[in-house]
Design a protein around this motif. Sequence first.
Motif, PDB file in Angstrom:
ATOM      1  N   ILE A   1       0.837  -1.207   0.000  1.00 50.12           N
ATOM      2  CA  ILE A   1       0.000   0.000   0.000  1.00 50.12           C
ATOM      3  C   ILE A   1       0.869   1.254   0.000  1.00 50.12           C
ATOM      4  O   ILE A   1       0.651   2.189  -0.776  1.00 50.12           O
ATOM      5  N   GLU A   2       1.860   1.278   0.884  1.00 52.07           N
ATOM      6  CA  GLU A   2       2.705   2.464   0.992  1.00 52.07           C
ATOM      7  C   GLU A   2       3.471   2.734  -0.305  1.00 52.07           C
ATOM      8  O   GLU A   2       3.580   3.884  -0.746  1.00 52.07           O
ATOM      9  N   GLU A   3       4.000   1.684  -0.924  1.00 56.61           N
ATOM     10  CA  GLU A   3       4.743   1.870  -2.174  1.00 56.61           C
ATOM     11  C   GLU A   3       3.836   2.366  -3.295  1.00 56.61           C
ATOM     12  O   GLU A   3       4.229   3.208  -4.101  1.00 56.61           O
ATOM     13  N   ASN A   4       2.604   1.854  -3.347  1.00 48.87           N
ATOM     14  CA  ASN A   4       1.677   2.307  -4.379  1.00 48.87           C
ATOM     15  C   ASN A   4       1.214   3.733  -4.144  1.00 48.87           C
ATOM     16  O   ASN A   4       1.001   4.494  -5.101  1.00 48.87           O
ATOM     17  N   LEU A   5       1.050   4.124  -2.890  1.00 44.99           N
ATOM     18  CA  LEU A   5       0.691   5.513  -2.586  1.00 44.99           C
ATOM     19  C   LEU A   5       1.838   6.453  -2.969  1.00 44.99           C
ATOM     20  O   LEU A   5       1.606   7.559  -3.483  1.00 44.99           O
ATOM     21  N   LYS A   6       3.060   6.029  -2.717  1.00 46.07           N
ATOM     22  CA  LYS A   6       4.218   6.839  -3.113  1.00 46.07           C
ATOM     23  C   LYS A   6       4.280   6.992  -4.635  1.00 46.07           C
ATOM     24  O   LYS A   6       4.589   8.080  -5.146  1.00 46.07           O
ATOM     25  N   ASP A   7       3.979   5.906  -5.351  1.00 45.28           N
ATOM     26  CA  ASP A   7       3.966   5.965  -6.811  1.00 45.28           C
ATOM     27  C   ASP A   7       2.877   6.916  -7.301  1.00 45.28           C
ATOM     28  O   ASP A   7       3.092   7.691  -8.248  1.00 45.28           O
TER      29      ASP A   7
ATOM     30  N   SER B   1      -8.296   8.541  -6.055  1.00 43.77           N
ATOM     31  CA  SER B   1      -7.416   7.558  -6.700  1.00 43.77           C
ATOM     32  C   SER B   1      -6.685   6.696  -5.675  1.00 43.77           C
ATOM     33  O   SER B   1      -6.384   5.519  -5.941  1.00 43.77           O
ATOM     34  N   ALA B   2      -6.388   7.280  -4.512  1.00 44.08           N
ATOM     35  CA  ALA B   2      -5.694   6.534  -3.464  1.00 44.08           C
ATOM     36  C   ALA B   2      -6.476   5.300  -3.037  1.00 44.08           C
ATOM     37  O   ALA B   2      -5.901   4.323  -2.557  1.00 44.08           O
ATOM     38  N   TYR B   3      -7.789   5.318  -3.215  1.00 43.31           N
ATOM     39  CA  TYR B   3      -8.635   4.158  -2.908  1.00 43.31           C
ATOM     40  C   TYR B   3      -8.953   3.337  -4.159  1.00 43.31           C
ATOM     41  O   TYR B   3      -8.902   2.107  -4.145  1.00 43.31           O
ATOM     42  N   GLN B   4      -9.274   4.025  -5.234  1.00 42.48           N
ATOM     43  CA  GLN B   4      -9.706   3.327  -6.447  1.00 42.48           C
ATOM     44  C   GLN B   4      -8.606   2.449  -7.028  1.00 42.48           C
ATOM     45  O   GLN B   4      -8.879   1.388  -7.594  1.00 42.48           O
ATOM     46  N   GLU B   5      -7.350   2.866  -6.896  1.00 41.65           N
ATOM     47  CA  GLU B   5      -6.265   2.103  -7.497  1.00 41.65           C
ATOM     48  C   GLU B   5      -6.009   0.774  -6.795  1.00 41.65           C
ATOM     49  O   GLU B   5      -5.313  -0.088  -7.320  1.00 41.65           O
ATOM     50  N   PHE B   6      -6.580   0.598  -5.600  1.00 45.65           N
ATOM     51  CA  PHE B   6      -6.500  -0.694  -4.925  1.00 45.65           C
ATOM     52  C   PHE B   6      -7.730  -1.549  -5.214  1.00 45.65           C
ATOM     53  O   PHE B   6      -7.873  -2.639  -4.667  1.00 45.65           O
ATOM     54  N   GLY B   7      -8.635  -1.022  -6.063  1.00 50.01           N
ATOM     55  CA  GLY B   7      -9.801  -1.798  -6.473  1.00 50.01           C
ATOM     56  C   GLY B   7     -11.068  -1.499  -5.719  1.00 50.01           C
ATOM     57  O   GLY B   7     -12.106  -2.135  -5.968  1.00 50.01           O
ATOM     58  N   LEU B   8     -11.061  -0.535  -4.801  1.00 47.51           N
ATOM     59  CA  LEU B   8     -12.269  -0.212  -4.041  1.00 47.51           C
ATOM     60  C   LEU B   8     -13.300   0.464  -4.929  1.00 47.51           C
ATOM     61  O   LEU B   8     -12.971   1.328  -5.743  1.00 47.51           O
ATOM     62  N   LYS B   9     -14.552   0.077  -4.755  1.00 39.18           N
ATOM     63  CA  LYS B   9     -15.637   0.615  -5.584  1.00 39.18           C
ATOM     64  C   LYS B   9     -16.751   1.262  -4.758  1.00 39.18           C
ATOM     65  O   LYS B   9     -17.427   2.163  -5.241  1.00 39.18           O
ATOM     66  N   SER B  10     -16.955   0.796  -3.529  1.00 35.00           N
ATOM     67  CA  SER B  10     -18.061   1.322  -2.707  1.00 35.00           C
ATOM     68  C   SER B  10     -17.638   2.608  -2.014  1.00 35.00           C
ATOM     69  O   SER B  10     -17.513   2.690  -0.789  1.00 35.00           O
ATOM     70  N   LEU B  11     -17.393   3.637  -2.815  1.00 35.83           N
ATOM     71  CA  LEU B  11     -16.875   4.907  -2.308  1.00 35.83           C
ATOM     72  C   LEU B  11     -17.868   6.037  -2.546  1.00 35.83           C
ATOM     73  O   LEU B  11     -18.581   6.044  -3.552  1.00 35.83           O
ATOM     74  N   LYS B  12     -17.894   6.982  -1.638  1.00 39.76           N
ATOM     75  CA  LYS B  12     -18.719   8.173  -1.814  1.00 39.76           C
ATOM     76  C   LYS B  12     -17.911   9.398  -1.406  1.00 39.76           C
ATOM     77  O   LYS B  12     -17.403   9.472  -0.292  1.00 39.76           O
ATOM     78  N   LEU B  13     -17.762  10.334  -2.335  1.00 33.59           N
ATOM     79  CA  LEU B  13     -17.075  11.594  -2.067  1.00 33.59           C
ATOM     80  C   LEU B  13     -18.109  12.637  -1.660  1.00 33.59           C
ATOM     81  O   LEU B  13     -19.036  12.926  -2.413  1.00 33.59           O
TER      82      LEU B  13
ATOM     83  N   GLU C   1     -10.866  -5.261   3.084  1.00 31.86           N
ATOM     84  CA  GLU C   1     -11.429  -6.498   3.633  1.00 31.86           C
ATOM     85  C   GLU C   1     -12.944  -6.529   3.450  1.00 31.86           C
ATOM     86  O   GLU C   1     -13.512  -7.567   3.100  1.00 31.86           O
ATOM     87  N   ALA C   2     -13.604  -5.382   3.685  1.00 26.05           N
ATOM     88  CA  ALA C   2     -15.065  -5.318   3.561  1.00 26.05           C
ATOM     89  C   ALA C   2     -15.517  -5.623   2.138  1.00 26.05           C
ATOM     90  O   ALA C   2     -16.588  -6.206   1.928  1.00 26.05           O
ATOM     91  N   GLU C   3     -14.711  -5.232   1.143  1.00 28.32           N
ATOM     92  CA  GLU C   3     -15.072  -5.486  -0.257  1.00 28.32           C
ATOM     93  C   GLU C   3     -14.464  -6.783  -0.789  1.00 28.32           C
ATOM     94  O   GLU C   3     -14.599  -7.100  -1.973  1.00 28.32           O
ATOM     95  N   GLY C   4     -13.790  -7.519   0.101  1.00 33.85           N
ATOM     96  CA  GLY C   4     -13.233  -8.804  -0.307  1.00 33.85           C
ATOM     97  C   GLY C   4     -12.114  -8.701  -1.320  1.00 33.85           C
ATOM     98  O   GLY C   4     -11.931  -9.591  -2.154  1.00 33.85           O
ATOM     99  N   ILE C   5     -11.317  -7.631  -1.241  1.00 35.22           N
ATOM    100  CA  ILE C   5     -10.240  -7.408  -2.213  1.00 35.22           C
ATOM    101  C   ILE C   5      -8.919  -7.946  -1.661  1.00 35.22           C
ATOM    102  O   ILE C   5      -8.494  -7.561  -0.568  1.00 35.22           O
ATOM    103  N   GLU C   6      -8.286  -8.841  -2.402  1.00 33.88           N
ATOM    104  CA  GLU C   6      -6.980  -9.377  -2.053  1.00 33.88           C
ATOM    105  C   GLU C   6      -5.903  -8.604  -2.820  1.00 33.88           C
ATOM    106  O   GLU C   6      -5.983  -8.478  -4.041  1.00 33.88           O
ATOM    107  N   LEU C   7      -4.932  -8.092  -2.119  1.00 33.72           N
ATOM    108  CA  LEU C   7      -3.841  -7.377  -2.781  1.00 33.72           C
ATOM    109  C   LEU C   7      -2.941  -8.369  -3.522  1.00 33.72           C
ATOM    110  O   LEU C   7      -2.677  -9.469  -3.022  1.00 33.72           O
ATOM    111  N   PRO C   8      -2.450  -7.997  -4.707  1.00 32.53           N
ATOM    112  CA  PRO C   8      -1.623  -8.921  -5.512  1.00 32.53           C
ATOM    113  C   PRO C   8      -0.188  -9.002  -5.003  1.00 32.53           C
ATOM    114  O   PRO C   8       0.751  -8.500  -5.619  1.00 32.53           O
TER     115      PRO C   8
END
Length: 426
Positions: free
Chosen positions: A23-29, A150-162, A318-325
């Motif tokens: 997560i930290e490396e992807n946020l830095k990128d 983008s900090a959330y979407q790039e990890f695959g999260l979809k249930s987001l509200k701004l 975890e709530a969205e069942g997303i496994e990091l690669p």
Amino acid sequence: MSMKLPRGTQDILPGNSEKWQYIEENLKDLCNRYNYKEIRTPLFEHTELFQRGVGDTTDIVQKEMYTFEDRGGRSLTLRPEGTASVVRSFVENKLFGLPNQPTKLFYIGPMFRYERPQQGRTRQFVQFGIEALGSADPGVDAEVLALAMSAYQEFGLKSLKLVINSLGDTESRESHRQALVNHFDPHREELCADCQVRLDKNPLRVLDCKKDRNHPAMATAPSILEHLNEYSRNYFEQVKANLDTMGINYVVDKNLVRGLDYYNHTAFEIMSDAEGFGAITTLSGGGRYNGLVEEIGGPETPGIGFALSIERLLMALEAEGIELPLDDALDCYFIAIGEEAEKQALKLTYELRKSGIQVDKDYMQRKMKAQFKAADRYNAKYVLILGENELAEQKINVKNMDTGDQVQIAFENITEHMKKELAGGE
């Protein structure tokens, strides 16, 4: 005496720490793509910095700071958030004088707040945040909001509200402040003790009270949007127009005020709508803070930023069942049988590691069969086998654990061979 983990803290163990690293490396990128540079500030600062920068009417300053006196009698505080420290550094190091403006910074590090520990909320937590200092352009607000999403979407999260709102400029806030006082004053005695104080010091904070959120007066409280002057209205419209241009969905919430005193104009939160995420749906938040740099002793400088908790990001995944690669496979595991083979394996392991190849070996004096089992547990891609016969021929048996294929490679060629194999045979 039992030595245990302090309440509200956690050990991040191997098997879990890899998620944090990913997560930290992807946020830095992500920050690199937006041209934000890293800043690292001390874990503790002079207490006055947070009293002035965060605001003495906030829950953070009043109830949640870890404050102590050092041996010189100075009052110091473990940082409860990142913005005040970044702005202090911006002023102290005169970053406002650099030719490239705005100054765009990001940070990742532990923060400390004394509050009741619960799921996703600990007393030591890791926060990622960005700050853009030096520009009052609504486009910067939109950029910060885009980066935050983008900090959330790039990890695959979809249930987001701004959720966004405008807190207006000083003139608009003063008009709204007086309207809030007039509205809540008849109900003063019905409000909690904190809100009775806030009503005099910073009535906007009454709208953010957790105790009085269901008081009937909250539902009819005057909206800041009704008190925006022309400049503030136009500013907010430009922010929304920029979000529309980028195709970023948002909801305007007139009651969103955020929990820190320094915000004005744009304020926002990102929430999770995922089923099972928990009662506290806010993932992150931020906003514009024109005036904070001056409060900390710098020149008039507009700024905007946001921060997110890595812990709550992991909860959302975890709530969205997303496994990091995550790639937890070991490149090579060295199996050596015999004293002389062990010596040669030590030398070759060192050379492979120096060349950038990930290698481990047995240090438990296990038999060959047990060493192969260890290689399986490490999910090794290749096993390098060195016994008496291989030692006599100055060669190593290299076994591909995926295909089962084996080849013999001379000692002097093993590094280049493994580089080629791990690169895909190119």
